[in-house]
Design an enzyme around this catalytic site. Structure first.
Site, PDB file in Angstrom:
ATOM      1  N   ASP A  92     -22.979  74.087  46.433  1.00 51.78           N
ATOM      2  CA  ASP A  92     -22.668  72.798  45.816  1.00 51.78           C
ATOM      3  C   ASP A  92     -22.124  73.069  44.415  1.00 51.78           C
ATOM      4  OD1 ASP A  92     -24.743  73.415  44.164  1.00 51.78           O
ATOM      5  OD2 ASP A  92     -25.955  71.682  44.648  1.00 51.78           O
ATOM      6  N   ASP A 271     -26.403  68.935  55.117  1.00 53.22           N
ATOM      7  CA  ASP A 271     -27.441  69.753  54.476  1.00 53.22           C
ATOM      8  C   ASP A 271     -28.501  68.794  53.976  1.00 53.22           C
ATOM      9  OD1 ASP A 271     -25.899  68.844  51.961  1.00 53.22           O
ATOM     10  OD2 ASP A 271     -27.709  69.788  51.160  1.00 53.22           O
TER      11      ASP A 271
END
Lengths: 376, 376
Positions: A92, A271
């Protein structure tokens, strides 16, 4: 990175596909276990490979940047060499952690200044340096630097934030496209749709993000407290705009039901910390429903944890033993619970792919959602 | 239980042997990993079996009695069925924990009253009920209820305590011999030599304990803070009295060097929390020496944790990665460190057996002790 759609469901937007990366193939739809600091908490890499059959894991830029730090990651030759995970990794952008973990942070057009949760030291993330940092970490898929708005969020703030996220995306792409991967394998950049829970903003953001024409696209700012119906509504709107032929990643989602419903809307990647974090607190996902293993009712239940799941756990452990371990705060409790939850999540994605291919996804989904969300 | 001596060292009292139990064979000398609450902390049973090659593990009566409790263990059909470990198990008598963990305890001739560290509830251990409790837990080898004296200890207290331990042993044997195992396999009772660091008391205690003529004998009250030389001196004295043809268990010992030196004195069995507890704090035992993995010097050392040890760890992890995990207090750090330390301890015992059989134990021991105790 090459994405190929293999089969599509007739009654929904669900599809199966493959994402080819330099670290191997990912079959979609897929769930990516969260490995915050380069480790999926309480799980050996060997278990991720052979027991859970994870195809890709996630790492957090914020955490990896602070510890072990870029010098170590760079000397190691990137995150895969550092943590011994040779399959694909996604990082991320650090944005989410900066907003949620950092006590004092200032968001400006230039970037975000924040204090480390470890030692309070001051740092700045900008769209440019977050690209550089993710180049150094070396994940296969890296994420644009965005602002993730909270829920609820004023329309005016959501619009201004979204517009800044779009400007940041331009800066991310410029930096990414003018730099090279550092370790001899390819990296790809996914932009992120924002717009909170406002339809017009989500539409506008999806159109803007699609116009950047990257290899895959993500949806952020959902699963932050809004009702599931609103999350599905926003996901559906965004999926109607994001290009069909590119993978779609719904960030931070979710429960097993959320995954199946979102697959039906055209999502390919997920996720979430839920299967790992909640495992450590005794919430066990099984093919038969959800177990709160701390509950007294499991105290003398010597049956296996999940009769429906092929796993080495069944050769050793019972519900009663797992309850004892979790109640006693034994590390092995976290290990078993996490292994069960991730094995279940990955099994569920595998089942979904099979059902899509067989053309029975929608019927299966409705039955399965009911079953796996039952509180046992 | 059947103990057979296979080979003996000519230059020392070291010997190899086998202990046959209903849960399988134990090759001695052996180290028993400590599984306090029915789990070796951070280690899967599968890893104990296949990676560490543990032949027997230890459980703590005090902990198992309090949690999960005797009702659960009894319903499970004993500890092996409960925790999924089908090889031999040894339980201590609870005495040591009662003295060291419990804030308020009263030692009387009848037994010991103590408060649970979990909820403060009051309990009493007597020689008789500790036998009953260990019958219900169901370990293959169970220990007599004794008093473990602290170090240093006044001569007078040590003598009185030792005499009470002897009287308690009589009560233990009477109860043990008048009861049956509960789960269809045999159990054996080991008495414990006490006497602090006083030669005459140790001699007297060893003679008394030997006179009970049980199938194996243990030495307690050492490795409680006394210098290693005194520990070896006491061990040597006691081994000169305890029958040669029965296994000798040195409780709570110790460092890798302690193990090898004590094997040379005729010890066959060991247990200690050191490889597991210290692992969680970053102390790593390797074939090349001892590593404090928290040390800055390992930060960018990407070499494998222990080049001299065959282990799956080398396929995945480096010193730098382990350092990162331990520094970040990640659970996987405890898992890797513990697996390394136990693999090393069990490997060391295997090496010792081989060297004794080959007739090169003493020379090997002197070289090895130096190497494995080096601080890297």
């Amino acid at each position: 990175m090459v994405f190929k759609i293999q089969s599509t469901d007739k009654k929904s937007k669900a599809r199966t596909g493959t994402i080819q990366t330099d670290h191997g193939e990912i079959k979609t739809p897929i769930f990516m276990p969260v490995g915050t600091a380069g480790t999926v908490k309480s799980i050996h890499q060997r278990e991720l490979e052979s027991d859970i059959n994870a195809q890709i894991i996630l790492g957090n830029t914020y955490h990896l940047y602070l510890r072990p730090g870029l010098d170590v990651l760079s000397q190691a030759g990137g995150i895969h060499k550092f943590n011994g995970w040779n399959r694909p990794i996604l990082t991320d952008s650090g944005g989410y952690q900066v907003y949620s973990l950092s006590g004092t942070r200032k968001i400006k057009e230039e970037g975000v200044t924040f204090a480390s949760h470890i030692d309070g030291s001051k740092h700045t993330f900008t769209p440019e340096n977050v690209m550089d940092i993710q180049r150094t970490i070396g994940a296969d898929i890296i994420m644009a630097f965005d602002e993730c708005t909270p829920y609820p969020c004023e329309y005016k703030y959501a619009r201004k934030s979204m517009e800044m996220t779009h400007r940041w995306l331009k800066r991310c792409c410029d930096r990414f496209d003018s730099t090279e991967p550092k370790y001899g394998y390819g990296q790809t950049l996914f932009p992120i749709v924002q717009g909170s829970c406002f339809k017009d903003l989500r539409l506008a953001s999806a159109e803007k993000i699609a116009s950047f024409n990257r290899e895959g696209n993500a949806i952020g700012g959902l699963s932050v407290g809004e009702p599931a119906e609103i999350m599905y509504e926003m996901t559906e709107i965004v999926c109607s705009v994001l290009p069909w032929e590119k993978p779609r990643y719904l960030m931070g989602v979710g429960t097993p039901a959320n995954l199946l419903e979102s697959i039906a809307l055209g999502i390919d990647m997920f996720d979430c910390v839920m299967p790992t974090r909640n495992a450590r607190n005794g919430m066990i996902f099984t093919t038969e429903g959800i177990i709160n293993i701390k509950n007294e009712k499991w105290k003398s239940d010597f049956s296996e944890i999940d009769p429906g799941l092929p796993s080495f756990l069944k050769n050793y452990y019972s519900k009663a033993y797992l309850r004892h371990l979790v109640a006693s705060k034994e590390i092995l409790g976290a290990q078993i619970a996490t292994l069960q939850n991730l094995t279940f999540y990955l099994w569920l994605m595998n089942e979904a792919r099979t059902k899509i291919e067989e053309g029975t996804f929608s019927e299966w989904k409705d039955l399965t959602v009911k079953k796996i969300m039952t509180r046992l």
